[in-house]
Design an enzyme around this catalytic site. Structure first.
Site, PDB file in Angstrom:
ATOM      1  N   ASP A   1      11.598 -27.642  31.929  1.00  0.00           N
ATOM      2  CA  ASP A   1      11.075 -28.137  30.634  1.00  0.00           C
ATOM      3  C   ASP A   1      12.066 -28.949  29.759  1.00  0.00           C
ATOM      4  OD1 ASP A   1       8.784 -28.807  29.033  1.00  0.00           O
ATOM      5  OD2 ASP A   1       9.181 -26.767  28.092  1.00  0.00           O
TER       6      ASP A   1
ATOM      7  N   HIS B   1      12.423 -38.144  31.417  1.00  0.00           N
ATOM      8  CA  HIS B   1      11.985 -37.746  32.964  1.00  0.00           C
ATOM      9  C   HIS B   1      12.877 -38.394  34.092  1.00  0.00           C
ATOM     10  CE1 HIS B   1       8.607 -35.943  31.292  1.00  0.00           C
ATOM     11  NE2 HIS B   1       7.761 -37.069  31.232  1.00  0.00           N
TER      12      HIS B   1
ATOM     13  N   LEU C   1      17.805 -25.052  53.284  1.00  0.00           N
ATOM     14  CA  LEU C   1      17.445 -24.630  52.102  1.00  0.00           C
ATOM     15  C   LEU C   1      15.964 -25.006  51.905  1.00  0.00           C
ATOM     16  CD1 LEU C   1      17.569 -23.986  48.815  1.00  0.00           C
ATOM     17  CD2 LEU C   1      17.943 -26.620  48.584  1.00  0.00           C
TER      18      LEU C   1
HETATM   19  C1  IPE Z   1       5.783 -26.755  32.073  1.00  0.00           C
HETATM   20  O1  IPE Z   1       5.918 -27.503  30.905  1.00  0.00           O
HETATM   21  C2  IPE Z   1       5.294 -27.720  33.388  1.00  0.00           C
HETATM   22  C3  IPE Z   1       6.423 -28.204  33.990  1.00  0.00           C
HETATM   23  C4  IPE Z   1       7.661 -28.128  33.688  1.00  0.00           C
HETATM   24  C5  IPE Z   1       6.135 -29.010  34.831  1.00  0.00           C
HETATM   25  P1  IPE Z   1       5.036 -27.974  29.808  1.00  0.00           P
HETATM   26  O2  IPE Z   1       5.881 -28.742  29.032  1.00  0.00           O
HETATM   27  O3  IPE Z   1       3.792 -28.697  30.631  1.00  0.00           O
HETATM   28  O4  IPE Z   1       4.481 -26.662  29.250  1.00  0.00           O
HETATM   29  P2  IPE Z   1       3.850 -26.264  27.751  1.00  0.00           P
HETATM   30  O5  IPE Z   1       2.821 -27.532  27.664  1.00  0.00           O
HETATM   31  O6  IPE Z   1       4.865 -26.479  26.995  1.00  0.00           O
HETATM   32  O7  IPE Z   1       3.276 -24.917  27.989  1.00  0.00           O
HETATM   33  C1  IPE Z   2       9.059 -31.316  31.534  1.00  0.00           C
HETATM   34  O1  IPE Z   2       9.527 -31.955  30.286  1.00  0.00           O
HETATM   35  C2  IPE Z   2       8.563 -32.254  32.570  1.00  0.00           C
HETATM   36  C3  IPE Z   2       6.963 -32.161  32.781  1.00  0.00           C
HETATM   37  C4  IPE Z   2       6.286 -31.391  32.088  1.00  0.00           C
HETATM   38  C5  IPE Z   2       6.555 -33.073  33.787  1.00  0.00           C
HETATM   39  P1  IPE Z   2       8.547 -32.178  29.147  1.00  0.00           P
HETATM   40  O2  IPE Z   2       7.846 -33.610  29.469  1.00  0.00           O
HETATM   41  O3  IPE Z   2       7.768 -31.310  29.074  1.00  0.00           O
HETATM   42  O4  IPE Z   2       9.390 -32.336  27.819  1.00  0.00           O
HETATM   43  P2  IPE Z   2       9.263 -31.824  26.438  1.00  0.00           P
HETATM   44  O5  IPE Z   2       8.796 -30.216  26.751  1.00  0.00           O
HETATM   45  O6  IPE Z   2       8.084 -32.439  26.006  1.00  0.00           O
HETATM   46  O7  IPE Z   2      10.376 -31.849  25.706  1.00  0.00           O
HETATM   47 MG    MG Z   3       7.405 -29.400  27.965  1.00  0.00          MG
END
Ligand code: IPE
Ligand code: IPE
Ligand code: MG
Length: 255
Positions: free
Chosen positions: A24, A41, A135
């Site tokens: 995240d 990303h 792995l």
């Molecule tokens: C969790 O992150 C999902 C992934 C890392 C793929 P999110 O960014 O979607 O989670 P929330 O919305 O903050 O809970």
């Molecule tokens: C995690 O990073 C990637 C996915 C959920 C696909 P985020 O896109 O949720 O990044 P933040 O949490 O908004 O910074």
């Molecule tokens: Mg996020």
């Protein structure tokens, strides 16, 4: 999880067998640089490569990465499109190298929700790497912990309706054979980057006794050093699985 005759409590030991990661913070990483979220990303893909390499080098048996949740469809179409495009191009670009390194690649999640082209690539990658054992790399895409439990229940209900299983015989052990990752040891360590301390519908059933590690580092900044810090933290945990602490148990044994 515990070997026969082994104490129920255990030092986590030198290293976890199975690491799961909620990757995240990509969006925030990009915003802080004045870039569009999708740039985060792209940067996150580099972190994935680093952590996979580090896992192979450190003898981790299984690595499970949360790449796209069943709720991430709620994001703008453009961002979802970029993420799906990245899955496809990264898979195409990396699969040869992963295979050469002995990585077995698999995907968990509702596959029918993914585009046909991506599904085909996933099938091919899984077939190509099926014999690898160095792995076990699992990517959770269109995955949700509740979806996972529901699909297991659906499967078991079908077996029961067909008369192949007695509903009375369904216990946690039996049920656990139908959730994703059932052929791997349960995750020993779950890492979440990005500062949030929540599970966000990642593995639910599988993390009953997993050690949880949260770091404020944003996913694109998570490097080998950060990974080693998490592994060192894990090595210091005492896992009890509901039993008494190790020292306490010895005292009880003394009478
Ligand atoms: C969790 O992150 C999902 C992934 C890392 C793929 P999110 O960014 O979607 O989670 P929330 O919305 O903050 O809970
Ligand atoms: C995690 O990073 C990637 C996915 C959920 C696909 P985020 O896109 O949720 O990044 P933040 O949490 O908004 O910074
Ligand atoms: Mg996020």
């Amino acid at each position: 999880m515990n070997g026969e005759g082994e104490s129920a409590t255990a030092r986590a030991g030198a290293r976890p067998r199975h690491v799961a990661i909620v990757m995240d913070g990509n969006g925030r990483w990009a915003r802080r640089r004045g870039l569009p979220r999708t740039a985060g990303h792209r940067a996150g893909v580099q972190s994935v490569r680093r952590v996979v390499e580090a896992s192979v080098a450190r003898g981790i048996e299984a690595l499970t990465l949360f790449a796209f949740s069943s709720e991430n469809w709620r994001r703008p179409r453009q961002e979802v499109g970029v993420l799906m495009g990245l899955f496809l191009t990264t898979l195409q670009r990396e699969i040869g190298r992963l295979h050469a390194e002995g990585v077995r690649l698999r995907f968990i999640g509702a596959r029918e929700g993914l585009a046909e082209k991506l599904r085909r690539r996933i099938d091919e990658a899984e077939r190509l790497t099926a014999g690898n054992r160095r792995l076990h790399l699992t990517i959770a895409a269109n995955y949700g912990g509740r979806w996972d439990i529901a699909q297991a229940a659906r499967h078991l209900a079908g077996e029961a309706a067909a008369g192949r299983i007695d509903p009375e015989a369904i216990d946690a052990e039996r049920f656990g054979r139908y959730v994703c990752l059932a052929d791997l040891p349960e995750p020993d360590l779950l890492i979440r980057t990005g500062g949030e301390q929540r599970i966000s519908n990642f593995l639910l059933w599988q993390i009953a006794y997993t050690e949880l590690y949260f770091t404020d580092l944003l996913w694109p900044d998570f490097d080998e050093r950060a990974y080693d810090e998490a592994l060192a933290w894990y090595a210091g945990r005492e896992r009890r699985f509901g039993a008494l602490p190790h020292a306490e148990e010895e005292r009880v044994g003394d009478g």
